[in-house]
Scaffold this motif. Sequence first.
Motif, PDB file in Angstrom:
ATOM      1  N   ASP A   9       0.807  -1.219   0.000  1.00 15.55           N
ATOM      2  CA  ASP A   9       0.000   0.000   0.000  1.00 15.55           C
ATOM      3  C   ASP A   9       0.844   1.275   0.000  1.00 15.55           C
ATOM      4  OD1 ASP A   9       0.920   0.135   2.609  1.00 15.55           O
ATOM      5  OD2 ASP A   9      -1.005  -0.318   3.534  1.00 15.55           O
ATOM      6  N   TRP A  10       2.168   1.112   0.046  1.00 15.44           N
ATOM      7  CA  TRP A  10       3.080   2.256  -0.083  1.00 15.44           C
ATOM      8  C   TRP A  10       4.431   1.715  -0.521  1.00 15.44           C
ATOM      9  CZ3 TRP A  10       7.702   3.066   2.552  1.00 15.44           C
ATOM     10  CH2 TRP A  10       8.331   4.305   2.304  1.00 15.44           C
ATOM     11  N   SER A  11       5.083   2.409  -1.450  1.00 16.65           N
ATOM     12  CA  SER A  11       6.421   2.006  -1.899  1.00 16.65           C
ATOM     13  C   SER A  11       7.188   3.255  -2.307  1.00 16.65           C
ATOM     14  CB  SER A  11       6.332   1.017  -3.069  1.00 16.65           C
ATOM     15  OG  SER A  11       5.670   1.613  -4.178  1.00 16.65           O
ATOM     16  N   TRP A  12       8.520   3.119  -2.280  1.00 14.46           N
ATOM     17  CA  TRP A  12       9.325   4.343  -2.465  1.00 14.46           C
ATOM     18  C   TRP A  12      10.775   3.985  -2.763  1.00 14.46           C
ATOM     19  CZ3 TRP A  12      12.800   6.639   1.376  1.00 14.46           C
ATOM     20  CH2 TRP A  12      13.162   7.966   1.101  1.00 14.46           C
ATOM     21  N   ARG A  13      11.369   4.739  -3.688  1.00 17.06           N
ATOM     22  CA  ARG A  13      12.813   4.719  -3.924  1.00 17.06           C
ATOM     23  C   ARG A  13      13.319   6.133  -3.618  1.00 17.06           C
ATOM     24  NH1 ARG A  13      13.446   2.650  -9.089  1.00 17.06           N
ATOM     25  NH2 ARG A  13      14.318   0.665  -8.333  1.00 17.06           N
ATOM     26  N   PRO A  14      14.289   6.292  -2.716  1.00 18.56           N
ATOM     27  CA  PRO A  14      14.774   7.633  -2.382  1.00 18.56           C
ATOM     28  C   PRO A  14      15.289   8.369  -3.615  1.00 18.56           C
ATOM     29  CG  PRO A  14      15.590   6.025  -0.804  1.00 18.56           C
ATOM     30  CD  PRO A  14      14.936   5.243  -1.909  1.00 18.56           C
ATOM     31  N   ALA A  15      15.184   9.707  -3.583  1.00 17.10           N
ATOM     32  CA  ALA A  15      15.536  10.530  -4.745  1.00 17.10           C
ATOM     33  C   ALA A  15      16.986  10.343  -5.168  1.00 17.10           C
ATOM     34  CB  ALA A  15      15.264  12.004  -4.429  1.00 17.10           C
ATOM     35  N   LEU A  16      17.886  10.054  -4.229  1.00 16.13           N
ATOM     36  CA  LEU A  16      19.301   9.919  -4.573  1.00 16.13           C
ATOM     37  C   LEU A  16      19.547   8.738  -5.511  1.00 16.13           C
ATOM     38  CD1 LEU A  16      21.966  11.382  -3.914  1.00 16.13           C
ATOM     39  CD2 LEU A  16      22.348   9.707  -2.107  1.00 16.13           C
ATOM     40  N   TRP A  17      18.669   7.735  -5.470  1.00 14.77           N
ATOM     41  CA  TRP A  17      18.774   6.582  -6.368  1.00 14.77           C
ATOM     42  C   TRP A  17      17.849   6.721  -7.578  1.00 14.77           C
ATOM     43  CZ3 TRP A  17      19.580   6.363  -1.210  1.00 14.77           C
ATOM     44  CH2 TRP A  17      20.741   5.700  -0.775  1.00 14.77           C
ATOM     45  N   ARG A  18      17.137   7.833  -7.641  1.00 17.02           N
ATOM     46  CA  ARG A  18      16.116   8.007  -8.672  1.00 17.02           C
ATOM     47  C   ARG A  18      16.394   9.172  -9.619  1.00 17.02           C
ATOM     48  NH1 ARG A  18      12.121   8.891  -5.235  1.00 17.02           N
ATOM     49  NH2 ARG A  18      11.797  11.087  -5.733  1.00 17.02           N
ATOM     50  N   GLU A  19      17.024  10.220  -9.108  1.00 18.08           N
ATOM     51  CA  GLU A  19      17.199  11.450  -9.878  1.00 18.08           C
ATOM     52  C   GLU A  19      18.608  11.987  -9.696  1.00 18.08           C
ATOM     53  OE1 GLU A  19      14.281  13.883  -8.061  1.00 18.08           O
ATOM     54  OE2 GLU A  19      12.566  12.870  -9.001  1.00 18.08           O
ATOM     55  N   PRO A  20      19.131  12.745 -10.679  1.00 15.66           N
ATOM     56  CA  PRO A  20      20.466  13.334 -10.520  1.00 15.66           C
ATOM     57  C   PRO A  20      20.478  14.362  -9.398  1.00 15.66           C
ATOM     58  CG  PRO A  20      19.386  14.192 -12.491  1.00 15.66           C
ATOM     59  CD  PRO A  20      18.520  13.076 -11.979  1.00 15.66           C
ATOM     60  N   ASN A  21      21.462  14.265  -8.515  1.00 12.10           N
ATOM     61  CA  ASN A  21      21.573  15.204  -7.410  1.00 12.10           C
ATOM     62  C   ASN A  21      22.432  16.395  -7.832  1.00 12.10           C
ATOM     63  OD1 ASN A  21      20.916  15.542  -4.486  1.00 12.10           O
ATOM     64  ND2 ASN A  21      23.138  15.709  -4.320  1.00 12.10           N
ATOM     65  N   PRO A  22      22.064  17.624  -7.476  1.00 10.72           N
ATOM     66  CA  PRO A  22      22.877  18.788  -7.863  1.00 10.72           C
ATOM     67  C   PRO A  22      24.328  18.680  -7.413  1.00 10.72           C
ATOM     68  CG  PRO A  22      20.752  19.496  -6.990  1.00 10.72           C
ATOM     69  CD  PRO A  22      20.844  18.020  -6.757  1.00 10.72           C
ATOM     70  N   THR A  23      24.542  18.122  -6.209  1.00  9.66           N
ATOM     71  CA  THR A  23      25.897  17.867  -5.714  1.00  9.66           C
ATOM     72  C   THR A  23      26.216  16.401  -5.958  1.00  9.66           C
ATOM     73  OG1 THR A  23      25.638  19.544  -3.992  1.00  9.66           O
ATOM     74  CG2 THR A  23      27.425  17.946  -3.709  1.00  9.66           C
ATOM     75  N   LYS A  24      27.156  16.128  -6.857  1.00  9.17           N
ATOM     76  CA  LYS A  24      27.449  14.744  -7.226  1.00  9.17           C
ATOM     77  C   LYS A  24      28.178  13.979  -6.134  1.00  9.17           C
ATOM     78  CE  LYS A  24      25.527  14.952 -11.218  1.00  9.17           C
ATOM     79  NZ  LYS A  24      24.226  14.267 -11.413  1.00  9.17           N
ATOM     80  N   GLY A  25      28.985  14.694  -5.338  1.00  5.11           N
ATOM     81  CA  GLY A  25      29.739  13.970  -4.333  1.00  5.11           C
ATOM     82  C   GLY A  25      30.294  14.888  -3.254  1.00  5.11           C
ATOM     83  N   LEU A  26      30.785  14.265  -2.173  1.00  4.51           N
ATOM     84  CA  LEU A  26      31.383  14.977  -1.054  1.00  4.51           C
ATOM     85  C   LEU A  26      32.686  14.288  -0.675  1.00  4.51           C
ATOM     86  CD1 LEU A  26      28.187  15.282   1.219  1.00  4.51           C
ATOM     87  CD2 LEU A  26      29.131  17.089  -0.241  1.00  4.51           C
ATOM     88  N   ALA A  27      33.712  15.080  -0.365  1.00  5.73           N
ATOM     89  CA  ALA A  27      34.986  14.546   0.106  1.00  5.73           C
ATOM     90  C   ALA A  27      35.211  14.997   1.543  1.00  5.73           C
ATOM     91  CB  ALA A  27      36.120  15.016  -0.792  1.00  5.73           C
ATOM     92  N   SER A  28      36.004  14.216   2.294  1.00  2.00           N
ATOM     93  CA  SER A  28      36.243  14.503   3.715  1.00  2.00           C
ATOM     94  C   SER A  28      34.908  14.787   4.408  1.00  2.00           C
ATOM     95  CB  SER A  28      37.205  15.688   3.876  1.00  2.00           C
ATOM     96  OG  SER A  28      38.445  15.403   3.280  1.00  2.00           O
ATOM     97  N   VAL A  29      33.990  13.859   4.243  1.00  2.00           N
ATOM     98  CA  VAL A  29      32.610  14.074   4.681  1.00  2.00           C
ATOM     99  C   VAL A  29      32.548  14.244   6.195  1.00  2.00           C
ATOM    100  CG1 VAL A  29      30.254  13.202   4.591  1.00  2.00           C
ATOM    101  CG2 VAL A  29      31.848  12.635   2.762  1.00  2.00           C
ATOM    102  N   GLN A  30      31.965  15.353   6.613  1.00  3.50           N
ATOM    103  CA  GLN A  30      31.846  15.633   8.036  1.00  3.50           C
ATOM    104  C   GLN A  30      30.603  14.961   8.616  1.00  3.50           C
ATOM    105  OE1 GLN A  30      34.419  17.306   9.644  1.00  3.50           O
ATOM    106  NE2 GLN A  30      35.274  17.000   7.589  1.00  3.50           N
TER     107      GLN A  30
END
Length: 256
Positions: free
Chosen positions: A77-98
């Motif tokens: 009755d509900w299903s979902w794929r998070p946007a990060l796995w579904r659509e291009p994110n404006p920020t492609k990546g992060l380094a030295s992630v805080q």
Amino acid sequence: MAGSKRVFQQFFQAGLARYWARVARKASQEELGRLRRQRRRARTLRHHLDTVISVSESRLALPVVGSNAFPKPHGTDWSWRPALWREPNPTKGLASVQNKAKLGNEVTLFHDCRISELTLRQLRNHRERDLAPFGLRMDVFRFDGSFLSLVIDLPPEAVVGLRREHVLRLDTIVEMEKPLEIFARLNIRHGPNTEQIVRELPLSAEDIRVEFDLAYSNLNEKRVEKMWIDLIFEGPEMNQVVLRDVTLSRRPRAEF
């Protein structure tokens, strides 16, 4: 104006196709000097056509951006794929992630490293088996912390009508450089309390799937506010983990 341009292009392309069809029919009897010039033009044209065919076949074979298609259990009755796995994110990546750094609106990385040697990056999926358009890669180099978790906030729709009769299912596709343990913890905030259910991901199985049966929880159905998933990584040092897909679904528990 745009319509007139399309009509002209279609007329031109049809004429060009007829021209090369006529050249092909006459090639066996054509004068050699003229045939040599035609061969040069044909090779140039073939290069461009091969490029168009190659690029289009590659792109059309990729999972469609925005796709929310994936197998769901009967009665969902509900299903979902998070946007990060579904659509291009404006920020492609992060380094030295805080600690508490976000990639997109739904995914947050938590850790207690003094010096971060962690990276996160969104990837385009290319494999034939992938249904998700994108994946998430996490690189862990030296790790001096005691915990590392990826938190996925579920949308408000996930808790609408949520009852203890529900079963929540998490499906994922995981790749890693070397074995490690990953635990999934479901968190449900209801009033001042937070219900937690932990499952270990069966990484040796072909289908990596865990289910959270709310019948065994102390959920107060009338006060449910929010739900999120923690993916907890044990011993992640010097490893690369790729989450090719993450999907969630909800269904009523079968009655016996």
